[in-house]
Design a protein around this motif. Structure first.
Motif, PDB file in Angstrom:
ATOM      1  N   SER A  28       0.830  -1.212   0.000  1.00 32.53           N
ATOM      2  CA  SER A  28       0.000   0.000   0.000  1.00 32.53           C
ATOM      3  C   SER A  28       0.861   1.257   0.000  1.00 32.53           C
ATOM      4  O   SER A  28       0.535   2.244  -0.673  1.00 32.53           O
ATOM      5  N   ALA A  29       1.968   1.224   0.742  1.00 31.99           N
ATOM      6  CA  ALA A  29       2.886   2.366   0.762  1.00 31.99           C
ATOM      7  C   ALA A  29       3.505   2.576  -0.615  1.00 31.99           C
ATOM      8  O   ALA A  29       3.649   3.711  -1.081  1.00 31.99           O
ATOM      9  N   LEU A  30       3.888   1.470  -1.278  1.00 31.17           N
ATOM     10  CA  LEU A  30       4.452   1.562  -2.627  1.00 31.17           C
ATOM     11  C   LEU A  30       3.440   2.148  -3.602  1.00 31.17           C
ATOM     12  O   LEU A  30       3.753   3.060  -4.381  1.00 31.17           O
ATOM     13  N   ILE A  31       2.215   1.639  -3.551  1.00 30.64           N
ATOM     14  CA  ILE A  31       1.165   2.110  -4.455  1.00 30.64           C
ATOM     15  C   ILE A  31       0.858   3.580  -4.214  1.00 30.64           C
ATOM     16  O   ILE A  31       0.692   4.364  -5.157  1.00 30.64           O
ATOM     17  N   ASP A  32       0.805   3.974  -2.951  1.00 32.41           N
ATOM     18  CA  ASP A  32       0.559   5.381  -2.622  1.00 32.41           C
ATOM     19  C   ASP A  32       1.663   6.275  -3.182  1.00 32.41           C
ATOM     20  O   ASP A  32       1.394   7.333  -3.752  1.00 32.41           O
ATOM     21  N   VAL A  56      -4.171  -8.793   0.601  1.00 28.63           N
ATOM     22  CA  VAL A  56      -5.496  -8.213   0.355  1.00 28.63           C
ATOM     23  C   VAL A  56      -5.425  -6.690   0.440  1.00 28.63           C
ATOM     24  O   VAL A  56      -5.039  -6.141   1.476  1.00 28.63           O
ATOM     25  N   PRO A  57      -5.773  -5.973  -0.646  1.00 30.27           N
ATOM     26  CA  PRO A  57      -5.782  -4.501  -0.600  1.00 30.27           C
ATOM     27  C   PRO A  57      -6.790  -4.009   0.427  1.00 30.27           C
ATOM     28  O   PRO A  57      -7.846  -4.606   0.620  1.00 30.27           O
ATOM     29  N   ASN A  58      -6.448  -2.903   1.087  1.00 27.85           N
ATOM     30  CA  ASN A  58      -7.371  -2.319   2.057  1.00 27.85           C
ATOM     31  C   ASN A  58      -7.880  -0.970   1.558  1.00 27.85           C
ATOM     32  O   ASN A  58      -7.581  -0.555   0.435  1.00 27.85           O
ATOM     33  N   ALA A  59      -8.634  -0.283   2.415  1.00 26.16           N
ATOM     34  CA  ALA A  59      -9.224   0.998   2.017  1.00 26.16           C
ATOM     35  C   ALA A  59      -8.159   2.020   1.650  1.00 26.16           C
ATOM     36  O   ALA A  59      -8.339   2.823   0.733  1.00 26.16           O
ATOM     37  N   PHE A  60      -7.023   1.991   2.369  1.00 30.37           N
ATOM     38  CA  PHE A  60      -5.945   2.933   2.066  1.00 30.37           C
ATOM     39  C   PHE A  60      -5.376   2.674   0.672  1.00 30.37           C
ATOM     40  O   PHE A  60      -5.088   3.612  -0.081  1.00 30.37           O
ATOM     41  N   THR A  61      -5.210   1.400   0.313  1.00 26.26           N
ATOM     42  CA  THR A  61      -4.691   1.042  -1.007  1.00 26.26           C
ATOM     43  C   THR A  61      -5.584   1.611  -2.101  1.00 26.26           C
ATOM     44  O   THR A  61      -5.121   2.269  -3.038  1.00 26.26           O
ATOM     45  N   TYR A  62      -6.879   1.331  -1.979  1.00 31.49           N
ATOM     46  CA  TYR A  62      -7.823   1.787  -2.993  1.00 31.49           C
ATOM     47  C   TYR A  62      -7.961   3.313  -3.000  1.00 31.49           C
ATOM     48  O   TYR A  62      -8.098   3.930  -4.063  1.00 31.49           O
ATOM     49  N   SER A  63      -7.911   3.925  -1.824  1.00 31.70           N
ATOM     50  CA  SER A  63      -8.021   5.388  -1.745  1.00 31.70           C
ATOM     51  C   SER A  63      -6.879   6.063  -2.488  1.00 31.70           C
ATOM     52  O   SER A  63      -7.072   7.077  -3.172  1.00 31.70           O
ATOM     53  N   SER A  64      -5.675   5.502  -2.353  1.00 31.83           N
ATOM     54  CA  SER A  64      -4.510   6.066  -3.051  1.00 31.83           C
ATOM     55  C   SER A  64      -4.718   6.018  -4.560  1.00 31.83           C
ATOM     56  O   SER A  64      -4.424   6.979  -5.276  1.00 31.83           O
ATOM     57  N   LEU A  65      -5.237   4.885  -5.042  1.00 34.79           N
ATOM     58  CA  LEU A  65      -5.486   4.747  -6.483  1.00 34.79           C
ATOM     59  C   LEU A  65      -6.566   5.716  -6.958  1.00 34.79           C
ATOM     60  O   LEU A  65      -6.422   6.371  -7.994  1.00 34.79           O
ATOM     61  N   VAL A  81     -12.257   1.997  -9.634  1.00 34.11           N
ATOM     62  CA  VAL A  81     -11.590   1.546  -8.412  1.00 34.11           C
ATOM     63  C   VAL A  81     -12.593   1.483  -7.264  1.00 34.11           C
ATOM     64  O   VAL A  81     -12.592   0.549  -6.460  1.00 34.11           O
ATOM     65  N   TRP A  82     -13.459   2.476  -7.190  1.00 37.10           N
ATOM     66  CA  TRP A  82     -14.506   2.513  -6.155  1.00 37.10           C
ATOM     67  C   TRP A  82     -15.392   1.268  -6.256  1.00 37.10           C
ATOM     68  O   TRP A  82     -15.679   0.616  -5.247  1.00 37.10           O
ATOM     69  N   ASN A  83     -15.797   0.940  -7.486  1.00 35.68           N
ATOM     70  CA  ASN A  83     -16.633  -0.250  -7.690  1.00 35.68           C
ATOM     71  C   ASN A  83     -15.859  -1.536  -7.401  1.00 35.68           C
ATOM     72  O   ASN A  83     -16.426  -2.512  -6.894  1.00 35.68           O
ATOM     73  N   GLU A  84     -14.577  -1.518  -7.729  1.00 38.97           N
ATOM     74  CA  GLU A  84     -13.726  -2.681  -7.472  1.00 38.97           C
ATOM     75  C   GLU A  84     -13.642  -2.961  -5.973  1.00 38.97           C
ATOM     76  O   GLU A  84     -13.596  -4.119  -5.541  1.00 38.97           O
ATOM     77  N   MET A  85     -13.648  -1.903  -5.173  1.00 40.57           N
ATOM     78  CA  MET A  85     -13.652  -2.080  -3.715  1.00 40.57           C
ATOM     79  C   MET A  85     -14.862  -2.888  -3.271  1.00 40.57           C
ATOM     80  O   MET A  85     -14.741  -3.821  -2.475  1.00 40.57           O
ATOM     81  N   SER A  86     -16.025  -2.515  -3.803  1.00 33.64           N
ATOM     82  CA  SER A  86     -17.264  -3.219  -3.441  1.00 33.64           C
ATOM     83  C   SER A  86     -17.215  -4.672  -3.889  1.00 33.64           C
ATOM     84  O   SER A  86     -17.600  -5.581  -3.141  1.00 33.64           O
TER      85      SER A  86
END
Length: 286
Positions: A28-32, A56-65, A81-86
């Motif tokens: 997640s840090a790398l992606i951010d 498993v990606p978390n909310a922080f991972t997806y938020s960065s994207l 990405v928002w839909n992918e979270m769901s």
């Protein structure tokens, strides 16, 4: 592309393939970081590698994207990405909602942003200052200033994280001045000062432009800014006052002699001189 496989990157010297396996926090840090640099392709590749590696990606991972895509002007990918979270059963949190609302409003999609806003409220989440300011910006840009003011007034009774900041005030001040509601803008500025929020360069520009274009005869704004400096000094808000003085000098609108005297007297107090000296030494050795 991501320059190297994360597993190899973290392997211990002389023991390739047996190093620490990257976890969700590391990925997640790398992606951010990649998103902040605008490297969205690499960020998506890192996400794929993350999932394939069993993390498993978390909310922080997806938020960065989401934030990265919105910053690049690609709102469709951000929504994907928002839909992918769901789809991956990752719960949307307040930060995710705030990023989505901000991005949609910035993209001019006010109707969609309001739908997300209502969904957020319906789930019991409390909007932060970014979410509030984003919707207020969208409403004001659409000419719905009274609705924007209603939301703004709502913020005044909320907890600290949702209190209006200088950005929020500037949005309403700009909207009021554009429709020539100058007295209302002045009242709001007074309230802003009373609540401990200092004006900034944008605030000054809003009123300077208004005094030039909306007032007859036009004014250069020197008297207005000078009065603002004096009021801030009376409230012991030295930093805010000094900031306005800097704006005045940049705009070639020098303060009055009496105001200069207050500035010099305040800045030349022994403690402030020592702070200035310490800052200079710090800058020299940084």
């Amino acid at each position: 592309m991501v320059p190297t496989d994360m597993g190899t990157l973290l392997a211990a010297p002389g023991d390739e393939g047996k190093g620490c396996k990257p976890n969700t926090v590391v990925y997640s840090a790398l992606i951010d970081g990649l998103c902040r640099e605008g490297k969205l392709v690499e960020a998506k590749e890192a996400l794929s590698e993350m999932v394939n590696g069993g993390c498993v990606p978390n909310a922080f991972t997806y938020s960065s994207l989401m934030k990265g895509f919105f910053q690049m002007g690609d709102s469709n990918s951000a929504i994907h990405v928002w839909n992918e979270m769901s789809n991956n059963n990752c719960t949307h949190n307040e930060v995710c909602y705030s990023i989505l609302i901000h991005g949609l409003c910035k993209d001019g999609k006010l109707r969609e942003a309001l739908m997300v806003w209502n969904q957020m409220l319906g789930k019991g989440f409390k909007p932060d200052v970014v979410a509030y300011s984003s919707v207020i910006r969208g409403l004001c840009n659409a000419g719905l200033i009274e609705q924007g003011l209603k939301l703004f007034n709502e913020m005044l009774f909320l907890e600290a994280k949702s209190q209006p900041d200088v950005i929020t005030y500037n949005l309403i001040l700009s909207a009021l001045c554009k429709q020539s509601s100058i007295s209302r803008a002045i009242d709001l500025l007074n309230s802003m000062l009373d609540r401990g929020c200092d004006p900034d360069l944008v605030t000054c520009d809003i009123f300077l432009r208004t005094l030039r274009e909306k007032v007859h005869p036009p004014q250069d704004g020197r008297e207005f800014l000078d009065g603002l400096v004096v009021r801030l000094f009376k409230r012991q808000r030295v930093v805010g006052a000094s900031r306005i003085v800097e704006v005045m000098l940049q705009k070639y609108l020098p303060p009055k002699a009496s105001t200069w005297a207050k500035v010099v007297q305040e800045l030349c107090k022994p403690k402030k001189i020592q702070v200035g000296i310490d800052k200079c030494w710090s800058n020299l050795y940084c």
